[in-house]
Motif scaffolding. Sequence first.
Motif, mmCIF file in Angstrom:
data_model
loop_
_atom_site.group_PDB
_atom_site.id
_atom_site.type_symbol
_atom_site.label_atom_id
_atom_site.label_comp_id
_atom_site.label_asym_id
_atom_site.label_seq_id
_atom_site.Cartn_x
_atom_site.Cartn_y
_atom_site.Cartn_z
ATOM 1 N N ASN A 199 0.815 -1.209 0.000
ATOM 2 C CA ASN A 199 0.000 0.000 0.000
ATOM 3 C C ASN A 199 0.855 1.269 0.000
ATOM 4 O OD1 ASN A 199 -2.368 -1.566 0.178
ATOM 5 N ND2 ASN A 199 -2.109 -1.753 2.376
ATOM 6 N N MET A 200 2.056 1.188 -0.545
ATOM 7 C CA MET A 200 2.948 2.340 -0.621
ATOM 8 C C MET A 200 3.220 2.698 -2.071
ATOM 9 S SD MET A 200 5.831 1.643 2.298
ATOM 10 C CE MET A 200 5.462 1.787 4.041
ATOM 11 N N ASP A 201 3.556 3.953 -2.298
ATOM 12 C CA ASP A 201 3.995 4.429 -3.605
ATOM 13 C C ASP A 201 5.491 4.702 -3.560
ATOM 14 O OD1 ASP A 201 1.338 4.464 -4.568
ATOM 15 O OD2 ASP A 201 1.007 6.470 -3.719
ATOM 16 N N PRO A 202 6.151 4.738 -4.723
ATOM 17 C CA PRO A 202 7.552 5.166 -4.748
ATOM 18 C C PRO A 202 7.669 6.596 -4.214
ATOM 19 C CG PRO A 202 6.898 4.159 -6.839
ATOM 20 C CD PRO A 202 5.641 4.358 -6.045
ATOM 21 N N PRO A 203 8.779 6.932 -3.537
ATOM 22 C CA PRO A 203 9.957 6.098 -3.292
ATOM 23 C C PRO A 203 9.872 5.238 -2.035
ATOM 24 C CG PRO A 203 10.367 8.320 -2.530
ATOM 25 C CD PRO A 203 8.988 8.342 -3.120
ATOM 26 N N GLU A 204 8.853 5.457 -1.165
ATOM 27 C CA GLU A 204 8.748 4.674 0.064
ATOM 28 C C GLU A 204 8.633 3.182 -0.234
ATOM 29 O OE1 GLU A 204 8.140 5.569 3.951
ATOM 30 O OE2 GLU A 204 9.900 6.223 2.811
ATOM 31 N N HIS A 205 7.899 2.847 -1.262
ATOM 32 C CA HIS A 205 7.738 1.447 -1.640
ATOM 33 C C HIS A 205 9.089 0.796 -1.906
ATOM 34 C CE1 HIS A 205 7.332 -1.518 -5.009
ATOM 35 N NE2 HIS A 205 6.495 -2.062 -4.144
ATOM 36 N N GLY A 206 9.949 1.489 -2.637
ATOM 37 C CA GLY A 206 11.263 0.933 -2.954
ATOM 38 C C GLY A 206 12.137 0.752 -1.733
ATOM 39 N N ARG A 207 11.997 1.620 -0.754
ATOM 40 C CA ARG A 207 12.813 1.515 0.475
ATOM 41 C C ARG A 207 12.558 0.181 1.178
ATOM 42 N NH1 ARG A 207 12.099 2.440 5.897
ATOM 43 N NH2 ARG A 207 9.949 3.131 5.622
ATOM 44 N N LEU A 208 11.318 -0.286 1.178
ATOM 45 C CA LEU A 208 11.012 -1.562 1.812
ATOM 46 C C LEU A 208 11.269 -2.744 0.885
ATOM 47 C CD1 LEU A 208 7.729 -0.899 3.824
ATOM 48 C CD2 LEU A 208 10.085 -0.758 4.584
ATOM 49 N N ARG A 209 11.094 -2.526 -0.407
ATOM 50 C CA ARG A 209 11.222 -3.634 -1.353
ATOM 51 C C ARG A 209 12.685 -4.040 -1.586
ATOM 52 N NH1 ARG A 209 7.684 -5.379 -5.897
ATOM 53 N NH2 ARG A 209 8.967 -6.415 -7.464
ATOM 54 N N ARG A 210 13.570 -3.058 -1.677
ATOM 55 C CA ARG A 210 14.952 -3.348 -2.064
ATOM 56 C C ARG A 210 15.649 -4.373 -1.170
ATOM 57 N NH1 ARG A 210 14.824 2.103 -3.492
ATOM 58 N NH2 ARG A 210 15.519 2.715 -1.410
ATOM 59 N N PRO A 211 15.560 -4.277 0.159
ATOM 60 C CA PRO A 211 16.319 -5.221 0.984
ATOM 61 C C PRO A 211 15.925 -6.683 0.796
ATOM 62 C CG PRO A 211 15.558 -3.348 2.291
ATOM 63 C CD PRO A 211 14.875 -3.259 0.971
ATOM 64 N N VAL A 212 14.667 -6.940 0.468
ATOM 65 C CA VAL A 212 14.223 -8.330 0.354
ATOM 66 C C VAL A 212 14.161 -8.816 -1.089
ATOM 67 C CG1 VAL A 212 12.955 -8.281 2.522
ATOM 68 C CG2 VAL A 212 11.789 -7.621 0.418
ATOM 69 N N ALA A 213 14.296 -7.908 -2.041
ATOM 70 C CA ALA A 213 14.144 -8.291 -3.453
ATOM 71 C C ALA A 213 15.156 -9.348 -3.860
ATOM 72 C CB ALA A 213 14.270 -7.064 -4.353
ATOM 73 N N ARG A 214 16.366 -9.266 -3.300
ATOM 74 C CA ARG A 214 17.389 -10.234 -3.715
ATOM 75 C C ARG A 214 17.064 -11.660 -3.259
ATOM 76 N NH1 ARG A 214 19.998 -6.867 0.011
ATOM 77 N NH2 ARG A 214 20.514 -7.821 2.030
#
Length: 439
Positions: free
Chosen positions: A95-110
């Motif tokens: 339920n977030m939009d960029p850039p906040e969404h990316g802050r949470l997504r990046r650490p777990v994306a890998r």
Amino acid sequence: MTVDPAPLVDPRTYVDGVPYDLLATLRAAGPVAWVEEPPLLGLPGGPGFWLVLRHAEVTDVLKQPRLFSSWLGATQIRDPVTPEDLGYVRRMMLNMDPPEHGRLRRPVARSFTPRAVAALEASIRATAAALVERTLGDADEGTCDFARDLAADLPLLTLADVLGMPEPDRWLLYDWSNRVIGFQDPDHAGSAAFDPRAGTAAAREALRHRPAPDADGRMPDPRTRAGMADLYAYAHLLAESKRRSPGPDVMSILLAQQGEDRLSVDEFENMFWLFAVAGNETIRNGLPGAMIALLEHPAEMARLRRDPALFDTAVDELLRWWTPVMVFRRTATTDTAVAGVPVQAGDKVVVSFASANRDERVFAEPDGLDLARHPNPHLVFGHGPHFCLGAHLARCQLRALFEALLANTVSITYAGPPAYLRSNFQRGVKRLPIHWRRR
């Protein structure tokens, strides 16, 4: 002739299946339709929403988060009951939009890249093979509930591994998912399949916080914090364990973030909710959906048995044909338009994956099943910045289970009618009786 889209918003409609004929009629009439939100099943009515029906317009909406926000009203059609509820669910990555969404997504994306999933593949295949062997046993033929006996456990075991959750606690994930996704269905809303005698001490402690139904038998709204108090209690107990003994799992990765990337308590709780529920439910319903696709198209099942190399394209076609998540909501941030239809700031804009994945403009014979379909630009995993993190993992699980099942059987047929979830969001399967004969 004016077509009434009202059945699309009523969860009871989907007990009999998705109304694809209605979606096709609306889609032929135009790319967008207005849908009213009357009071239903004890829930209040809403202001109505724009339903986006065609593939091109769905992708346009999803790739423009500045115009069509996930954060403004969250991503479920129904509005949260209170401003406090909305404020809480806004701390979820979904339920977030960029850039906040990316802050949470990046650490777990890998943890969900093709390379990362490839490292899990041997374990997933071994689990799938063991589940098939356990279900078939030594008999020459028999029956089972595919939805419960095969489709439920593989995602639970896989997700427990990804989260770093003790395997005996995995059926907590099943109950949580049922309560959230099936809150409109009395069979699922009070789900209690987990046996505390088989779980850890943390699981038993979390169960002390499990909400109880009210005098009318209704469970509290699972989109509120109070509605999933046992899930959040377990998340914090698991976090304590991970702080003492971190591992390569997603929970440990989240807890290790520092500085500006450090998660707040609300963000951590919502991330666990997201993985525990969304990470389980989509593939859990995608697996029996794929089985139904093959049962409804026996010639394609026979084709897949003859040519296992067809799995390279079959997985995506099975997912397209079923489409587990039928809709997602955005909210217009300003006065704009969708395919020339004026949309006002604050309007709900709901994309229909169920419709877009049957769009005749993109898919030849869209209601049919073609396991060799290529290209296959389906939208099962969404589009744009919110494209599903678990797409590779879902594909891997589906392929592993069906390769094992088809390799060990010579025939699979219905043993009774399937039972579908009462939900206008998730295309769920509650029961799927099948009859199999061993190879």
